[in-house]
Write a protein that holds these residues in place. Structure first.
Motif, short mmCIF file in Angstrom:
data_model
loop_
_atom_site.label_atom_id
_atom_site.label_comp_id
_atom_site.label_asym_id
_atom_site.label_seq_id
_atom_site.Cartn_x
_atom_site.Cartn_y
_atom_site.Cartn_z
N TYR A 143 -21.09 -29.64 13.54
CA TYR A 143 -20.03 -30.23 12.72
C TYR A 143 -19.17 -30.88 13.76
CZ TYR A 143 -16.52 -29.58 10.15
OH TYR A 143 -15.43 -28.41 8.92
N LYS A 147 -17.45 -33.73 13.68
CA LYS A 147 -15.72 -34.18 13.34
C LYS A 147 -14.79 -34.52 13.99
CE LYS A 147 -12.25 -31.23 10.66
NZ LYS A 147 -12.36 -31.57 9.58
N ALA A 188 -30.00 -32.08 6.69
CA ALA A 188 -29.01 -31.84 5.48
C ALA A 188 -27.68 -32.33 6.04
CB ALA A 188 -28.64 -30.31 4.83
N LEU A 189 -27.03 -31.76 7.21
CA LEU A 189 -25.87 -32.35 8.02
C LEU A 189 -26.05 -33.97 8.06
CD1 LEU A 189 -22.74 -31.46 8.62
CD2 LEU A 189 -23.98 -30.75 10.69
N CYS A 190 -27.19 -33.98 8.39
CA CYS A 190 -27.17 -35.84 9.11
C CYS A 190 -26.72 -36.62 7.75
CB CYS A 190 -28.23 -35.84 9.45
SG CYS A 190 -28.95 -37.79 9.81
N LYS A 191 -28.05 -36.39 6.48
CA LYS A 191 -28.08 -37.36 5.59
C LYS A 191 -26.20 -37.44 4.86
CE LYS A 191 -32.42 -37.57 4.22
NZ LYS A 191 -32.49 -39.09 4.15
N THR A 192 -25.40 -35.74 4.62
CA THR A 192 -24.14 -36.14 4.24
C THR A 192 -23.30 -36.72 5.14
OG1 THR A 192 -25.10 -33.67 3.69
CG2 THR A 192 -22.86 -34.13 3.08
N VAL A 193 -22.95 -36.38 6.58
CA VAL A 193 -22.45 -37.06 7.34
C VAL A 193 -22.73 -38.61 6.81
CG1 VAL A 193 -20.87 -37.12 9.43
CG2 VAL A 193 -21.71 -35.01 8.37
N GLU A 195 -24.10 -39.88 5.14
CA GLU A 195 -23.52 -41.22 3.12
C GLU A 195 -21.93 -41.04 3.75
OE1 GLU A 195 -23.53 -41.21 -0.73
OE2 GLU A 195 -24.93 -39.35 0.18
N ASP A 196 -21.37 -40.17 3.84
CA ASP A 196 -19.93 -40.42 3.96
C ASP A 196 -18.91 -41.74 4.99
OD1 ASP A 196 -19.38 -38.05 2.64
OD2 ASP A 196 -18.59 -36.21 4.20
N GLY A 262 -28.42 -42.28 8.62
CA GLY A 262 -29.13 -40.67 7.98
C GLY A 262 -30.78 -41.08 7.92
#
Length: 275
Positions: A143, A147, A188-193, A195-196, A262
């Motif tokens: 993460y 960032k 989950a981190l992959c999909k969330t980021v 999309e962001d 994603g």
């Protein structure tokens, strides 16, 4: 002509040798960072990205390993530099991005490959310290790398982030319970980021290797009994090779995957993973 200089924990290498081992030039002009890239899957990914034209910053916790890997790759005419980096240390991550910018002018591709597995056994039999260390390296550091890479990635035309998860993120290995959980978290981190970052055209994808023939995964296949158990789960009836994962990484980093984000590519020889 080869020039090698060392400054403290830094190792910079430049080479004017022609890249005779190039597979193609999909990544020409791009700059990549691959963490934990002095052996195994990470080394193969760094090599493949460089063979396809990228300038690659490799890294590892041990300077000796960095120097050895850099020499091997530059002897092949590839453009790489090396830097000691423990992904769990903020100062090391900061130096990694700063020196990549200084050496190569920016960053197009981030491959987060570093992982830890300090203990084996059932989840609820594990010590809290093992849980903390595994999550710190496998999830939190990933993460933070993403960032902290953003300022550089935002300056490029078609940037890409690749996270190394595992087939155990879908189908946990009994003896690698906490490790498997961290790899599920990366999905989950992959999909969330992804999309962001999609509005900024920064792609984020995962690779989920199966049992690959590396030092890191030796406990899963080293003994005859373990090898038989492993092969029984693999329809292709063989272990994977690091170079096979590297090929997937090169694809995801290239414009051939420009409409993919994603997602997770499973490279497990047909092992059970998902529908």
């Amino acid at each position: 002509m080869l020039r090698l200089t060392s400054a403290g924990r830094r190792t910079f290498v430049t080479s004017a040798v022609s890249m005779t081992t190039s597979k193609c030039s999909r990544l020409q002009g791009k700059v990549a960072i691959v963490t934990a890239s002095t052996d195994g899957i990470g080394f193969s990914i760094a090599k493949r990205l460089a063979q396809e034209g990228a300038k690659v910053m490799i890294s590892s916790r041990k300077e000796k390993n960095v120097n050895n890997a850099v020499k091997v790759l530059t002897d092949e005419g590839l453009t790489v530099s090396g830097l000691v980096c423990h992904v769990g240390k903020a100062e090391d991550r900061s130096r990694l991005f700063t020196e990549t910018k200084l050496q190569f002018g920016g960053l197009d591709i981030l491959v987060s490959n570093a992982a830890a597995n300090p203990g084996v056994g059932p989840v609820l039999d594990s010590e809290e310290s093992i849980w903390d260390k595994t999550f710190d390296i496998n999830v939190k550091s990933t993460y933070l790398l993403m960032k902290e890479a953003l300022p550089l990635l935002r300056e490029r035309k078609s940037p890409s982030i690749i996270l190394m998860t595992s087939i155990s993120g879908y189908q946990p290995f009994n003896t690698l319970g906490i490790y498997s959980i961290t790899k599920t978290a990366l999905l989950a981190l992959c999909k969330t980021v992804a999309e962001d970052l999609a509005p900024e055209s920064i792609r984020v994808n995962c690779i989920a290797p199966g049992i690959i023939k590396t030092r890191f995964s030796e406990p899963l296949y080293k003994s005859e009994a373990a090898n038989e158990i492993a092969l029984a789960k693999i329809p292709l009836n063989r272990l994977g090779e690091p170079d096979e994962i590297a090929g997937v990484a090169a694809f995801l980093a290239s414009d051939d995957a420009s409409y993919i984000t994603g997602e997770t590519i499973v490279a497990g020889g047909g092992m059970a993973s998902r529908l």
